[in-house]
Write a protein that holds these residues in place. Structure first.
Motif, PDB file in Angstrom:
ATOM      1  N   ARG A 153       1.826  -6.047  -1.033  1.00 26.55           N
ATOM      2  CA  ARG A 153       3.023  -5.298  -0.641  1.00 26.55           C
ATOM      3  C   ARG A 153       2.797  -4.613   0.707  1.00 26.55           C
ATOM      4  NH1 ARG A 153       6.551  -5.578  -4.599  1.00 26.55           N
ATOM      5  NH2 ARG A 153       5.830  -5.881  -6.751  1.00 26.55           N
ATOM      6  N   PRO A 154       3.807  -4.652   1.575  1.00 28.03           N
ATOM      7  CA  PRO A 154       3.653  -4.052   2.910  1.00 28.03           C
ATOM      8  C   PRO A 154       3.282  -2.571   2.830  1.00 28.03           C
ATOM      9  CG  PRO A 154       5.673  -5.356   2.771  1.00 28.03           C
ATOM     10  CD  PRO A 154       5.132  -5.253   1.379  1.00 28.03           C
ATOM     11  N   GLU A 155       2.412  -2.159   3.704  1.00 26.76           N
ATOM     12  CA  GLU A 155       1.992  -0.774   3.915  1.00 26.76           C
ATOM     13  C   GLU A 155       1.112  -0.216   2.791  1.00 26.76           C
ATOM     14  OE1 GLU A 155       5.045   1.873   5.210  1.00 26.76           O
ATOM     15  OE2 GLU A 155       5.869   0.430   6.650  1.00 26.76           O
ATOM     16  N   THR A 156       1.487  -0.426   1.516  1.00 21.82           N
ATOM     17  CA  THR A 156       0.651   0.094   0.426  1.00 21.82           C
ATOM     18  C   THR A 156      -0.455  -0.883   0.055  1.00 21.82           C
ATOM     19  OG1 THR A 156       1.990  -0.884  -1.363  1.00 21.82           O
ATOM     20  CG2 THR A 156       2.662   1.282  -0.528  1.00 21.82           C
ATOM     21  N   PHE A 157      -0.246  -2.181   0.313  1.00 21.78           N
ATOM     22  CA  PHE A 157      -1.198  -3.249   0.008  1.00 21.78           C
ATOM     23  C   PHE A 157      -1.472  -3.383  -1.491  1.00 21.78           C
ATOM     24  CE2 PHE A 157      -2.344  -1.639   4.285  1.00 21.78           C
ATOM     25  CZ  PHE A 157      -1.850  -2.718   5.005  1.00 21.78           C
ATOM     26  N   GLU A 158      -0.542  -2.910  -2.318  1.00 27.42           N
ATOM     27  CA  GLU A 158      -0.650  -3.126  -3.763  1.00 27.42           C
ATOM     28  C   GLU A 158      -0.378  -4.598  -4.076  1.00 27.42           C
ATOM     29  OE1 GLU A 158       2.387  -0.405  -4.887  1.00 27.42           O
ATOM     30  OE2 GLU A 158       0.988   1.252  -5.261  1.00 27.42           O
ATOM     31  N   THR A 184      -8.480  -3.217   3.458  1.00 31.62           N
ATOM     32  CA  THR A 184      -7.445  -2.177   3.343  1.00 31.62           C
ATOM     33  C   THR A 184      -7.904  -0.902   2.655  1.00 31.62           C
ATOM     34  OG1 THR A 184      -6.603  -2.963   1.205  1.00 31.62           O
ATOM     35  CG2 THR A 184      -5.701  -3.989   3.216  1.00 31.62           C
ATOM     36  N   GLY A 185      -8.984  -0.975   1.850  1.00 23.19           N
ATOM     37  CA  GLY A 185      -9.420   0.185   1.085  1.00 23.19           C
ATOM     38  C   GLY A 185      -8.616   0.429  -0.174  1.00 23.19           C
ATOM     39  N   VAL A 186      -7.675  -0.468  -0.512  1.00 24.96           N
ATOM     40  CA  VAL A 186      -6.867  -0.291  -1.712  1.00 24.96           C
ATOM     41  C   VAL A 186      -7.699  -0.604  -2.956  1.00 24.96           C
ATOM     42  CG1 VAL A 186      -5.955  -2.659  -1.879  1.00 24.96           C
ATOM     43  CG2 VAL A 186      -4.566  -0.750  -2.676  1.00 24.96           C
ATOM     44  N   SER A 327      -2.646   4.229   5.504  1.00 24.33           N
ATOM     45  CA  SER A 327      -2.785   4.655   4.112  1.00 24.33           C
ATOM     46  C   SER A 327      -4.220   5.114   3.906  1.00 24.33           C
ATOM     47  CB  SER A 327      -2.461   3.503   3.154  1.00 24.33           C
ATOM     48  OG  SER A 327      -1.116   3.121   3.271  1.00 24.33           O
ATOM     49  N   MET A 328      -4.400   6.242   3.247  1.00 26.07           N
ATOM     50  CA  MET A 328      -5.747   6.738   2.989  1.00 26.07           C
ATOM     51  C   MET A 328      -6.469   5.768   2.049  1.00 26.07           C
ATOM     52  SD  MET A 328      -7.425   9.372   4.067  1.00 26.07           S
ATOM     53  CE  MET A 328      -8.690  10.610   3.704  1.00 26.07           C
ATOM     54  N   PRO A 329      -7.629   5.243   2.446  1.00 29.80           N
ATOM     55  CA  PRO A 329      -8.340   4.304   1.564  1.00 29.80           C
ATOM     56  C   PRO A 329      -8.785   4.963   0.266  1.00 29.80           C
ATOM     57  CG  PRO A 329      -9.685   4.900   3.476  1.00 29.80           C
ATOM     58  CD  PRO A 329      -8.335   5.466   3.718  1.00 29.80           C
TER      59      PRO A 329
END
Length: 396
Positions: A153-158, A184-186, A327-329
């Motif tokens: 998903r864009p920006e959140t990388f979920e 991304t750190g997600v 986004s904070m990793p």
């Protein structure tokens, strides 16, 4: 007259941006000096290994003259090493794992290549969630597979389950996820992984053969703010975990990793036998003897993750102060901010003029972003503030 294959020539043409920027950093440091360059290109852990690693090496040195200290072993690694590892993996994954479910390898890269060699037929597809670690595509191609991606998903990388489903075909043999994620750190939540498992269960039935779920987990140990890293092994019978000790023990050059099959997988002995064969015939032969002794002695130890937490906060402060969007990793040691102006390659070129090294997101299947690693001294991070600010001003 070409001395190399057309396939490898193509690989060289699109070789890793990580290495390109790392090598550019070497040149800049040579020209301007180490202190003038802020290099955030390569995820090479700089923290000292935990004391248990030194203890193990001293013990190995004391016993180096004994005839049993070195030598060949079973292709999957020493049995005592696998038995020791099984206890830790059981605790990490939240379910009992037996030594027979594990195979030690020459790093996580060796484990992935052994796996693809064991399960892929020519033309089989392997899907990865983008942004992704760039080497995955090469590993798949090594074994006549076809590498495909599904965007997060864009920006959140979920995880985008619908996007994954749209990319699965009857030829799909495996899906790779990487959580905590590089770049991304997600960290994928349990709910996301449960939805993914349900999708793969359905697609495996429809296709008439398993779609394997490969969880690449070298950053499992490194999450922030109390975030938990869920396990895939209890969620899906055709799940496989790949890991290494390069990050948690700061042993990036030792090339010791492992692959673990879900205990829920029926007939997994057949797959493990195939992995044991491919681990040998690919030329890896055995994981390092010294690495296995170090691993067994250091199980339960890890580097000081508090240092990484402090560096993450410092990097967030620098980026926020210069006006970057990110986004904070939640895990790993990377930031993946938006590239000002939208062209990540051009932005990284401008940033390099400020003697700050980053990697374009295009190299990870994430154009429009750039990757920064914070496995560097905090002083380097804070010293980069001026360069980041000037690069941002260039696009104002």
């Amino acid at each position: 007259m070409s001395l190399i294959s057309a396939e490898i020539a193509g690989y060289l043409e699109k070789s890793s941006w990580i290495r390109k920027m790392f090598e550019a950093g070497i040149a800049l440091k040579k020209q301007y000096g180490e202190q003038a360059v802020c290099d955030f290109s390569l995820g090479n852990p700089d923290l000292p290994a935990p004391p248990a690693v030194g203890d193990a090496l001293r013990t190995m040195a004391e016993n180096a003259g004994k005839p049993f200290a070195f030598g060949y072993m079973p292709n999957g690694g020493f049995q005592w090493a696998r038995e020791a590892l099984a206890g830790q993996v059981s605790a990490e994954q939240g379910m009992p794992v037996d030594a027979g479910d594990l195979l030690l390898s020459c790093g996580a890269a060796g484990a992935l290549n052994a796996f693809f060699r064991a399960v892929l037929e020519p033309g089989d597809e392997v899907l990865a969630v983008a942004p992704y670690f760039v080497e995955y595509g090469f590993y798949v191609s090594n074994h006549q597979g076809v590498f495909k991606t599904a965007m997060s998903r864009p920006e959140t990388f979920e995880l985008d389950i619908e996007a994954v489903e749209a990319r699965i075909t009857p030829k799909t043999r495996a899906l790779i996820i990487n959580s905590p994620n590089n770049p991304t750190g997600v960290v994928y939540s349990r709910e996301e992984l449960e939805a993914l498992a349900a999708l793969l269960e359905r697609k495996s039935r429809e296709n008439g053969r398993p779609v394997y779920l490969i969880a690449d987990e070298p950053y499992r140990f490194l999450s922030f703010d109390g975030v938990k890293v869920p396990s895939v092994l209890p969620l899906y019978p055709f799940s496989v975990v790949v890991n290494s000790f390069s990050k948690n023990l700061s042993l990036a050059g030792e090339r010791l990793g492992y692959i673990c099959l879900s205990p829920l997988m029926e007939n997994r002995a057949e797959l493990m036998a195939a992995l044991t064969l491919t681990n040998r015939i690919l030329g890896f032969v055995n994981p390092p003897v010294i690495g296995q002794h170090v691993m067994a002695h250091a199980l339960g130890s890890q580097v000081d993750v508090g240092v990484y937490a402090q560096r993450r906060d410092a990097m967030a402060e620098v980026l926020s102060g210069a006006g970057y969007q990110f986004s904070m990793p939640k895990g790993a040691f990377y930031f993946f901010p938006k590239a000002p102006g939208g062209d990540d390659v051009e932005f990284c070129r401008v940033l390099m003029e400020e003697k700050v090294l980053a990697v374009p997101g295009s190299g990870f299947g994430g154009p429009g972003y750039f990757r920064l690693t914070f496995c560097v001294d905090e002083e380097v991070i804070r010293r980069s503030a001026g360069g980041f600010a000037r690069a941002m001003a260039h696009f104002a």
